[in-house]
Design a protein around this motif. Structure first.
Motif, short mmCIF file in Angstrom:
data_model
loop_
_atom_site.label_atom_id
_atom_site.label_comp_id
_atom_site.label_asym_id
_atom_site.label_seq_id
_atom_site.Cartn_x
_atom_site.Cartn_y
_atom_site.Cartn_z
N TYR A 516 -4.36 -70.05 57.98
CA TYR A 516 -4.70 -69.03 57.04
C TYR A 516 -6.02 -68.59 56.64
CZ TYR A 516 -4.46 -65.39 53.30
OH TYR A 516 -4.51 -64.50 52.32
N ILE A 551 6.03 -72.39 55.23
CA ILE A 551 5.34 -71.49 55.38
C ILE A 551 5.70 -70.22 56.38
CG2 ILE A 551 2.83 -71.06 55.76
CD1 ILE A 551 2.22 -73.87 54.52
N ASN A 555 6.10 -66.45 55.13
CA ASN A 555 5.28 -65.50 56.06
C ASN A 555 6.11 -64.30 56.68
OD1 ASN A 555 2.60 -64.71 56.94
ND2 ASN A 555 3.58 -65.00 58.90
N VAL A 559 5.61 -62.55 50.97
CA VAL A 559 5.49 -62.99 49.71
C VAL A 559 5.98 -62.29 48.32
CG1 VAL A 559 3.44 -64.17 48.17
CG2 VAL A 559 3.52 -64.24 50.51
N ASN A 578 0.65 -65.77 47.36
CA ASN A 578 0.11 -65.96 48.25
C ASN A 578 1.13 -67.07 48.98
OD1 ASN A 578 -0.70 -68.76 47.42
ND2 ASN A 578 -2.26 -67.50 46.19
N LEU A 579 0.65 -67.26 50.29
CA LEU A 579 1.69 -68.46 50.93
C LEU A 579 1.76 -69.76 50.56
CD1 LEU A 579 0.77 -67.01 54.74
CD2 LEU A 579 2.79 -66.83 53.37
#
Length: 789
Positions: A516, A551, A555, A559, A578-579
């Motif tokens: 990321y 993750i 994604n 989120v 956020n991730l």
């Protein structure tokens, strides 16, 4: 008929008559003057006197009592510790003891006792100051309710007026009811019922004559005659009360003598608040104070019924203590004794221990104080004193103590770990029948903290809660107030969200490099073991707690969607959008996370945790009652699939230690970066329990300390204990869940040459329709995944 002759009065006779007339006139004038003077005094001091009518509606401050799920008393809240009892429930012998001690003519006088007043006045005249009051019980009621207690003649006049009024307006029984419920009797006890419980651990009906005399001797000076602090003085006062009772023929001399010689068992009042469930009851206290205010909480005499189970709470406390001690011993050497006693300090200390053991005998498994007596290097053992008993610590049980501070080296010279006079902690393992000595193990207070919470399936009742290692040293409740990163324990929420977005347990996910990057940062997350696994089925990704797979899922589903999904499950803390959320980077409380897991066990329904089941006021009126409200937040099929997925975590993933529970269980481990936090969240069909282990000030728990190693043992010990008498149950699949054979490698339908076929569960309509045709190599596009922003 002749008329009688009048005999003239002599001068002496006339003088006598005049004197009598003058004396009579003077007496009349004096009497009238006294009456008028008395009336003037009465009128003067009657002005502004308190109204006594409110005493008819006597509602004193009363104890608020907290109860467990089986109505055991577990806590009390109060400003004045008072248990109000009606006159009819006060034993006659106790009433006579107080009357004999405080006011022998109570049933004869009209509120004031002139004999006592004259006697007190003479004593005060001799002393030249006020040293004796001569107050009746009625006057003492006035001191408690209406006037200040200072010793001034002006106040005594007001007191006498009020006493006369009260005696006319109230029966003697009413006055005794007020007095015996209101009077202060030392050590925070107001009234005879609280005092009986304070000093003897008894109700009023259970008191003996000897005990009644002790209580009756207290009003004059509760501190000076306290049987806790001044037992000999209390006995002298008891003798006075018994003698007065015999003089008044309330009892015989023989009864008085027997009562005086009776052996008294003084029992310091148990601190329910600390002893049973302190973190739980403190949580309840904060809630009630916030909702109803301090006045009602501390003076209202509420009865608060809770969902806590005392036996389960004990099991939780024991499991937490054991787990933290084992963790401490894995990484730290012995930090030294509590103290080192000088030779002249040892004997007095041991005598105090012996005295404590008179009230509570040594019990196997307890951790107690001991004093080191002798170190025998040849026999490889250490002898210690435990008060009246002795014990032996074998060197074989002390290997952990040889760790040095750097935790890398050990010393074999365990004899140097302790010296004679050391005051230490030891655990009582068992008593040797031959020698009479206890077999002991050396202990020390751990530095780490832990929290545990347990919810009952279907009701949300919180059956146990541990907020930390020791409430006495820290009242901070880590189960409710602390917000820590849950690490991988948050992953089931992401996976549940994915199931409602079209994923299945057989969905293939690419576990590969993920980057990321934006203008400010570059993030390259890794799996716990720093490896990449390529195509991985969703079930295995969760069972093995694969970071990169999770993750990829987050994604894909988004989120924002995952954050809203977490809120549906009961997560109230702010979550970072956020991730890194996939790895549990946002702090949550143990209670929140346990609530979220309970949704899976409760078939998709969110049931808010219940601490308080009912609150009654002092008159028995219901102020509130917990109603179990179920809100459907996810599909039953999703809930079951998540349970099935987390059963795999237990059967073949990061929580295989849980298999020792020997019954169906589901759950997930959690470990944060740098090993700061260790979690295990798990459940059976009956209960949901969550555990957390860590330091208050974040630091590493130690090498290889993960949720599986630090948290699972606590969870397992607790759950084993509370399930030991329960039948084994399984998780039942709902009707809209079906099972199908699949290829264990691809998640597709199996073909004849499939190496491994397994049964997998699916929501209806989501079973794979394609057959397995897998290439042995991963395409080039799947070898590297990069996201730029």
């Amino acid at each position: 008929m002749s008329r009688k002759r009048k005999i003239p009065k002599t001068r002496k006779g006339r003088t006598t008559t005049i004197i009598f007339c003058i004396a009579g006139l003077l007496f009349f004038i004096a009497a009238a003057g006294t009456g008028l003077g008395g009336l003037a005094v009465y009128n003067h001091y009657s002005r502004g006197l308190p109204d006594i009518s409110f005493l008819k509606k006597y509602r004193p401050a009363a104890i608020t009592t907290v109860y467990s799920d089986d109505n055991q008393k577990i806590a009390e809240f109060y400003k004045e510790r008072r248990i109000v009892v009606p006159y009819s429930e006060i034993p006659d012998m106790l009433i006579k003891a107080f009357v004999a001690s405080e006011d022998a003519r109570f049933f004869e006088h009209e509120g004031i006792d002139l004999k006592s007043i004259i006697r007190a006045a003479l004593k005060n005249f001799e002393a030249g100051r006020v040293v004796q009051g001569g107050s009746t019980i009625t006057q003492q009621v006035i001191k408690c309710f209406l006037l200040t207690p200072e010793r001034k003649y002006e106040r005594k006049i007001k007191e006498a007026i009020l006493a006369f009024r009260i005696d006319k307006a109230f029966s003697k029984q009413d006055i005794l009811y007020l007095y015996l419920n209101e009077i202060y009797l030392g050590h925070g006890a107001y009234g005879v019922a609280a005092a009986a419980e304070n000093y003897f651990g008894k109700t009023l009906k259970e008191l003996t004559l000897a005990e009644s005399a002790i209580l009756a001797g207290l009003p004059q000076a509760p501190s000076d005659y306290s049987p806790f602090r001044h037992f000999e003085e209390a006995k002298k006062r008891q003798q006075y009360v018994l003698n007065r009772m015999a003089e008044l023929e309330f009892i015989t001399r023989d009864q008085a003598e027997k009562a005086f010689n009776e052996e008294l068992e003084i029992k310091p009042r148990r601190n329910w608040y600390i002893e049973h469930v302190p973190y739980y009851t403190e949580h309840v206290r904060r809630y009630v104070e916030a909702k109803y205010g301090q006045e009602l909480l501390y003076k209202g005499g509420l009865k608060i019924y809770t969902a806590v189970n005392v036996d389960m709470q004990k099991a939780a406390r024991k499991a937490v203590d054991k787990g933290l001690r084992e963790l401490d011993k894995r990484h730290f050497g012995y930090r030294g004794p509590i103290n080192n006693l000088k030779p002249d300090e040892i004997e007095p200390f041991l005598k105090n221990l012996e005295k404590e053991q008179e009230d509570q005998a040594l019990i196997q498994g307890d951790i107690v104080n001991a004093v080191v007596d002798n170190i025998d290097s040849k026999e490889r053992e250490i002898r210690v004193f435990l008060g009246k008993d002795q014990g032996i610590i074998s060197f074989n049980t002390m290997k952990w103590a040889g760790h040095k501070a750097d935790r890398k080296a050990k010393t074999n010279n365990l004899a140097q770990a302790l010296v004679p006079g050391d005051l230490i902690w030891v655990r009582l393992e068992q008593k040797n029948k031959d020698t009479g000595y206890w077999d002991l193990t050396l202990e020390q207070t751990p530095k780490t903290q832990s929290a545990l919470i347990c919810l009952e399936s279907g009701t949300g009742h919180v059956k146990a809660m541990i907020g930390g290692r020791d409430f006495k040293s820290s009242q901070f409740n880590r189960a409710v107030q602390a917000k820590r990163q849950p690490g991988s324990a948050f992953k089931p929420i992401i996976y549940a969200a994915a199931l409602d977005k079209g994923y299945t347990p057989a969905t293939e996910i690419i576990d590969n490099v993920f980057i990321y990057q934006n203008a400010k940062m570059k993030w390259m997350p890794k799996n716990y073991d720093r490896k990449f696994y390529g195509p991985t089925l969703l079930r295995k990704a969760l069972a093995k707690s694969r970071n990169l797979s999770t993750i990829q899922i987050l994604n894909d589903i988004g989120v924002d969607y995952a954050v809203e999904y977490a809120k549906k499950l009961g997560i109230e803390s702010e979550l970072s959008p956020n991730l890194s959320l996939a790895l549990g980077s946002s702090g949550v409380s143990l209670l929140e996370l346990s609530t979220a897991y309970s949704v899976f066990n409760n078939k998709g329904f969110l049931i808010q945790p219940v601490f308080i089941t009912k609150i009654l006021d002092r008159d028995g009126n219901e102020l509130e009652k917990a109603e179990i409200t179920k809100k459907k937040v996810i599909e039953q099929s999703t809930a079951y699939l998540m349970t099935s997925l987390m059963e795999s975590v237990v059967k073949e993933g990061t929580a295989t230690k849980v298999r020792a529970i020997n019954r169906p269980a589901a759950g997930k481990t959690g470990t944060t970066n740098n090993l700061h936090d260790a979690w295990f969240m798990g459940y059976t069909p009956d209960y949901i329990a969550g555990t957390w282990v860590g330091y208050d000030q974040e630091q590493s728990l130690g090498s290889k300390e993960s949720g599986g190693r630090a948290a699972i043992p606590i969870w397992l010990d607790f759950m084993k204990e509370i399930h030991k008498d329960k039948p084994v149950k399984g998780f039942k699949a709902p009707k809209n869940v079906v099972f199908s054979k699949i290829d264990a490698d691809t998640g597709l339908l199996p073909v004849p040459d499939t190496k491994k076929v397994i049964f997998e569960c699916f929501k209806k309509g989501t079973v794979p329709t394609r057959y397995s045709r897998r290439s042995d190599s991963i395409s080039e596009k799947d070898q590297f995944y990069k996201m730029e922003m």
